[in-house]
Design an enzyme around this catalytic site. Structure first.
Site, PDB file in Angstrom:
ATOM      1  N   SER A  50       0.835  -1.193   0.000  1.00 48.55           N
ATOM      2  CA  SER A  50       0.000   0.000   0.000  1.00 48.55           C
ATOM      3  C   SER A  50       0.879   1.255   0.000  1.00 48.55           C
ATOM      4  O   SER A  50       1.681   1.420  -0.914  1.00 48.55           O
ATOM      5  CB  SER A  50      -0.961  -0.041   1.192  1.00 48.55           C
ATOM      6  OG  SER A  50      -1.968   0.922   1.072  1.00 48.55           O
TER       7      SER A  50
ATOM      8  N   HIS B 297      -8.067  -5.091  -0.541  1.00 48.07           N
ATOM      9  CA  HIS B 297      -6.781  -4.468  -0.249  1.00 48.07           C
ATOM     10  C   HIS B 297      -6.147  -5.088   0.991  1.00 48.07           C
ATOM     11  O   HIS B 297      -6.787  -5.221   2.032  1.00 48.07           O
ATOM     12  CB  HIS B 297      -7.000  -2.967  -0.031  1.00 48.07           C
ATOM     13  CG  HIS B 297      -5.731  -2.180   0.099  1.00 48.07           C
ATOM     14  ND1 HIS B 297      -4.793  -2.112  -0.902  1.00 48.07           N
ATOM     15  CD2 HIS B 297      -5.255  -1.405   1.115  1.00 48.07           C
ATOM     16  CE1 HIS B 297      -3.802  -1.321  -0.518  1.00 48.07           C
ATOM     17  NE2 HIS B 297      -4.049  -0.894   0.711  1.00 48.07           N
TER      18      HIS B 297
ATOM     19  N   GLU C  63      -9.156  -4.877  -4.535  1.00 49.29           N
ATOM     20  CA  GLU C  63      -8.547  -3.742  -3.842  1.00 49.29           C
ATOM     21  C   GLU C  63      -9.528  -2.982  -2.937  1.00 49.29           C
ATOM     22  O   GLU C  63      -9.891  -3.464  -1.886  1.00 49.29           O
ATOM     23  CB  GLU C  63      -7.879  -2.802  -4.846  1.00 49.29           C
ATOM     24  CG  GLU C  63      -6.567  -3.348  -5.401  1.00 49.29           C
ATOM     25  CD  GLU C  63      -5.449  -3.495  -4.367  1.00 49.29           C
ATOM     26  OE1 GLU C  63      -5.584  -2.975  -3.239  1.00 49.29           O
ATOM     27  OE2 GLU C  63      -4.443  -4.174  -4.671  1.00 49.29           O
TER      28      GLU C  63
END
Length: 564
Positions: free
Chosen positions: A209, A447, A331
């Site tokens: 990330s 995510h 995601e």
């Protein structure tokens, strides 16, 4: 005989350089560095192998007092005292329970199984939108999975939020402190990792990330040259369109704390006299909608970053190391579901999408771009967000915040270095954000859902019990990561997973089984390529997306007068 002396001397120097200086106090290892002695402890890997753990080693001086909002300074020798490195340090200030935090947080953890080897080193840069996260071995960065393989693992903290990225756009405070902390941690690894059985010439940085965005910045930064030799990027890259004004947020913070706003010296001096809990609390209050977003970002400072990372990578002016780049199939698709019951907000978001969009998706206000995104993802007749189209709304976050930047990095870097490109499609037993089916199984892979298979932690997924159905995926991903750290390729052969290069562009789809094909979501990413072209792609008119979009929509004549 005289001719043999230089050869003998070089061999002796080589052997001494890599001879372990470890002793043991009971079961606890004690390693002697140039800075002093460090005592660690032991723990177990996932399969029960003994791991030597050194936790809470300071790599930089505490960034307090006059060192707050300043570049980090390296740690100095602690003399004859034996440093106890048997527990994790407090994490850097961030929203949460302040009891577990301290500004004196620039510390790292080292995990090894063998002091005598020259093993590949994996260095983890944590994510968290530059305001959250840590290298803590319990919260996020456990070594248990990776240390079943022959690697040394390092994780560390760096400054976050305003404390890490505040900028007055002047010599008094240029920002990038969090990134400079990362550089210093990598320098510490270069200088000391041999004492833990690691090879300083075989260092892989791994980020997730915002940590993955940081990895892409280290690719572009001259300060990071030579400090790493491979890079793994999970769900993030700074090769995107983000337009984040650190100076705006700096002045907003100063105003809300009653500090001077404009004179850099006065502003910084005032903020140095504020408590960090108050600074963190003020910044947290800005996150009113709870969408995935960023308020603090890098500065092009002419030091850590000479120009925009997209420009540097597009030109080939970056640290060319093998890359393993990945993202997840869904995601941020589901992160917006938190607002499903908030019908007034969802209606306002849909009917006023053009006004909300620049703030949510981090670009300069531009009604043409906003309308184009709405038309593509939601349709031109949509006036509200609801259960029927909320995942489409979430896909804009997935693509704008994560996916397109990753896509662009792959397309730019592959002309200069091998890039292994992967999308994780495997729906595991646990997910951070995906909704559940009737059997309480995730319906997608969101995510950071892939990070749980690389390192266990309370935030992303605790250690799997024996017999857990996802163990095979953990074994697969840790094998790929450690093999890549050792050789620069994730498998023993490129026949199964070919790298992207200047002529070939392939993606490995990581599901229950794997398959290789053309990269996914190309139609979606093409829209972002159109709206936000690279400098070369815009014919030299760098970062003027309005002009490109206007041509595409037949509105060039209206804009020419404004642009000339």
């Amino acid at each position: 005989m005289a001719c043999l002396l230089p050869i003998f001397w070089n061999l002796l120097v080589f052997l001494v350089g890599f001879t372990s200086s470890v002793t043991f106090v009971g079961d606890d290892p004690v390693v002697e560095l140039s800075l002093g002695k460090i005592q660690g402890g032991t723990m177990q890997s996932f399969t029960g192998k003994t791991v030597y753990a050194f936790r809470g080693i300071r790599y930089a001086q505490p960034p307090v007092g006059q060192l707050r909002f300043s570049n980090p300074l390296p740690e100095t020798s602690w003399g004859d005292e034996v440093l106890k490195a048997t527990s994790d340090s407090l994490v850097c200030p961030q929203p949460g329970i302040t009891l577990f935090m301290s500004e004196d947080c620039l510390k790292l953890n080292v995990f090894t199984k063998n002091f005598e080897e020259k093993l590949p080193v994996l260095v983890y840069i944590h994510g968290g939108a530059n305001v959250l996260g840590s290298g803590h071995s319990i919260y996020e960065a456990g070594p248990q999975y990776l240390l079943d393989h022959d690697v040394v693992f390092v994780a560390f903290n760096y400054r976050l939020g305003a404390l890490g990225f505040l900028s007055t756009n002047s010599s008094e405070s240029k920002g990038n402190f969090g990134y400079l902390d990362q550089v210093m941690a990598l320098e510490w690894v270069r200088d000391h990792i041999t004492h833990f059985g690691g090879d300083p010439e075989m260092v892989t940085i791994l980020g997730m990330s915002a940590g993955s965005m940081a990895v892409s910045l280290h690719l572009a930064s001259p300060l990071s040259a030579g400090l790493f030799h491979r890079a793994i990027l999970m769900s993030g890259s700074a090769t995107n369109h983000f337009d984040i004004d650190n100076l705006f947020w700096t002045r907003k913070l100063a105003r809300e704390l009653g500090c001077p706003m404009y004179d850099p010296t006065d502003l910084v001096e005032c903020l140095r006299n504020e408590t960090w809990p108050r600074i963190v609390a003020i910044c947290k209050a800005w996150e009113t909608y709870q969408f995935v977003n960023m308020k603090w970002n890098y500065e092009i400072d002419g030091y850590f970053l000479p120009r925009h990372p997209t420009e540097l990578i597009e030109e080939g002016n970056f640290n060319k190391v093998p890359l393993l780049v990945s993202y997840t199939a869904n995601e941020l698709d589901y992160t917006v579901n938190v607002h499903l019951e908030n019908e007034p907000l969802l209606h306002d978001l849909g009917s006023n999408f053009v006004e909300y969009s620049p703030e949510l998706f981090l670009y300069k206000k531009n009604s043409i771009i906003s309308q184009r995104l709405k038309d593509f993802y939601l349709g031109d007749n949509i006036s509200g967000i609801n259960t029927e189209n909320i995942q489409n709304f979430g896909q804009i976050f997935s693509d704008g915040i994560i996916g397109h930047g990753v896509h662009r990095l792959v397309h730019l870097a592959r002309h200069y270095t091998p890039v292994y490109y992967m999308r994780t499609d495997y729906f595991g037993d646990r997910s951070m954000s995906a909704p559940l089916d009737k059997d309480q199984k995730p319906l997608g892979v969101g995510h950071a859902d892939d990070l749980q298979y690389v390192m266990p932690g309370l935030w992303y997924g605790t250690i799997m019990p024996e017999g857990h159905p996802d163990i095979f995926m953990m074994q697969r991903l840790t094998s790929w990561c450690t093999q890549f750290a050792k050789t620069g390729i994730p498998l023993n052969t490129t026949a199964i997973w070919p790298p992207c290069n200047s002529t070939d562009l392939k993606m490995l789809y990581n599901g229950v089984v794997t398959q290789v094909g053309s990269p996914g979501y190309s139609d979606r990413y093409a829209v972002w390529d159109e709206l936000f072209p690279t400098p070369a792609g815009s014919g030299g008119a760098a970062w003027k997306p309005s002009f490109v979009v206007a041509i595409a929509t037949g509105m060039a004549s209206r804009l020419i007068g404004k642009l000339m």
